[in-house]
Scaffold this motif. Sequence first.
Motif, short mmCIF file in Angstrom:
data_model
loop_
_atom_site.label_atom_id
_atom_site.label_comp_id
_atom_site.label_asym_id
_atom_site.label_seq_id
_atom_site.Cartn_x
_atom_site.Cartn_y
_atom_site.Cartn_z
N MET A 1 72.98 1.08 -5.18
CA MET A 1 72.22 0.47 -6.23
C MET A 1 72.82 0.87 -7.57
O MET A 1 73.14 2.02 -7.79
N LYS A 2 72.95 -0.06 -8.47
CA LYS A 2 73.52 0.20 -9.78
C LYS A 2 72.39 0.33 -10.81
O LYS A 2 71.47 -0.49 -10.84
N TYR A 3 72.47 1.37 -11.61
CA TYR A 3 71.47 1.61 -12.63
C TYR A 3 72.03 1.29 -14.00
O TYR A 3 73.23 1.50 -14.25
N PRO A 4 71.19 0.83 -14.93
CA PRO A 4 71.66 0.55 -16.28
C PRO A 4 71.81 1.85 -17.07
O PRO A 4 70.89 2.29 -17.75
N MET A 5 72.96 2.49 -16.95
CA MET A 5 73.21 3.75 -17.64
C MET A 5 73.87 3.47 -18.98
O MET A 5 74.69 2.57 -19.09
N TYR A 6 73.49 4.23 -19.99
CA TYR A 6 74.09 4.09 -21.31
C TYR A 6 74.10 5.44 -22.01
O TYR A 6 73.45 6.39 -21.58
N GLN A 7 74.86 5.52 -23.08
CA GLN A 7 74.95 6.72 -23.89
C GLN A 7 74.55 6.37 -25.32
O GLN A 7 74.63 5.21 -25.71
N ILE A 8 74.12 7.37 -26.05
CA ILE A 8 73.88 7.17 -27.47
C ILE A 8 74.79 8.11 -28.25
O ILE A 8 75.12 9.19 -27.77
N GLU A 9 75.17 7.67 -29.40
CA GLU A 9 75.94 8.51 -30.31
C GLU A 9 74.99 8.96 -31.40
O GLU A 9 74.39 8.13 -32.08
N LEU A 10 74.82 10.24 -31.54
CA LEU A 10 73.99 10.76 -32.62
C LEU A 10 74.87 10.96 -33.84
O LEU A 10 76.03 11.37 -33.72
N PRO A 11 74.34 10.69 -35.02
CA PRO A 11 75.13 10.95 -36.23
C PRO A 11 75.52 12.42 -36.30
O PRO A 11 74.75 13.29 -35.87
N GLU A 12 76.68 12.70 -36.82
CA GLU A 12 77.13 14.10 -36.91
C GLU A 12 76.18 14.95 -37.74
O GLU A 12 76.07 16.14 -37.54
N THR A 13 75.50 14.33 -38.67
CA THR A 13 74.60 15.08 -39.56
C THR A 13 73.13 14.83 -39.22
O THR A 13 72.29 14.88 -40.09
N THR A 14 72.84 14.59 -37.97
CA THR A 14 71.44 14.33 -37.59
C THR A 14 70.56 15.53 -37.90
O THR A 14 70.98 16.68 -37.76
N GLU A 15 69.35 15.25 -38.33
CA GLU A 15 68.36 16.30 -38.58
C GLU A 15 67.43 16.45 -37.38
O GLU A 15 66.58 17.35 -37.37
N ALA A 16 67.56 15.59 -36.38
CA ALA A 16 66.67 15.60 -35.23
C ALA A 16 66.76 16.92 -34.47
O ALA A 16 67.84 17.52 -34.37
N VAL A 17 65.61 17.36 -33.96
CA VAL A 17 65.56 18.59 -33.17
C VAL A 17 64.69 18.40 -31.94
O VAL A 17 63.79 17.55 -31.91
N ALA A 18 64.98 19.19 -30.93
CA ALA A 18 64.14 19.29 -29.75
C ALA A 18 63.48 20.67 -29.80
O ALA A 18 64.13 21.67 -30.11
N PHE A 19 62.19 20.69 -29.50
CA PHE A 19 61.42 21.93 -29.56
C PHE A 19 60.89 22.23 -28.16
O PHE A 19 60.18 21.41 -27.56
N VAL A 20 61.27 23.36 -27.62
CA VAL A 20 60.81 23.79 -26.30
C VAL A 20 59.74 24.86 -26.52
O VAL A 20 59.98 25.86 -27.20
N ASN A 21 58.56 24.61 -25.94
CA ASN A 21 57.41 25.48 -26.15
C ASN A 21 56.81 25.83 -24.79
O ASN A 21 56.49 24.94 -24.02
N GLY A 22 56.67 27.10 -24.52
CA GLY A 22 56.10 27.54 -23.25
C GLY A 22 54.86 28.38 -23.45
O GLY A 22 54.74 29.12 -24.43
N ILE A 23 53.93 28.25 -22.51
CA ILE A 23 52.69 29.03 -22.51
C ILE A 23 52.50 29.61 -21.11
O ILE A 23 52.50 28.86 -20.13
N GLU A 24 52.35 30.91 -21.04
CA GLU A 24 52.10 31.56 -19.76
C GLU A 24 50.84 32.42 -19.89
O GLU A 24 50.74 33.26 -20.79
#
Length: 127
Positions: free
Chosen positions: A1-24
């Motif tokens: 089965m073939k899936y519609p795979m693609y990539q994105i190019e983020l700007p070199e100066t992106t301000e975007a962030v991912a935040f990982v938050n854990g609670i135990e």
Amino acid sequence: MKYPMYQIELPETTEAVAFVNGIEARDFTGFLWMWKNMNWIKTVTTEAEGCVQVKAGICSPKELIMVSYWHSEKSLKQFFRGKPHQQMMQFVAKNPLSLCLYNEIYQPPKIGKYVHEPQGMAKLAHK
């Protein structure tokens, strides 16, 4: 089965962030608070200005993890100053031994790969 795979190019100066938050939960009080508030935490984070998407998961009965994607670290820090985050921290102040909390902020170093709908950082590129 073939899936519609693609990539994105983020700007070199992106301000975007991912935040990982854990609670135990470290005790029964923390366990009850965590389970009572987990949906509320996800909802208020999702509704915060600058938040693009939230993914939450259960690691074990006593641990939750949440990854949120933000337009910028500035918008994430604005959320930290808001009332919902202050409410979360009030529990920690009153019950300092009940929860183990951890968080990390990541800025994406390169492109991502995706199959089907945009998720995470791809949501920033596909508005």
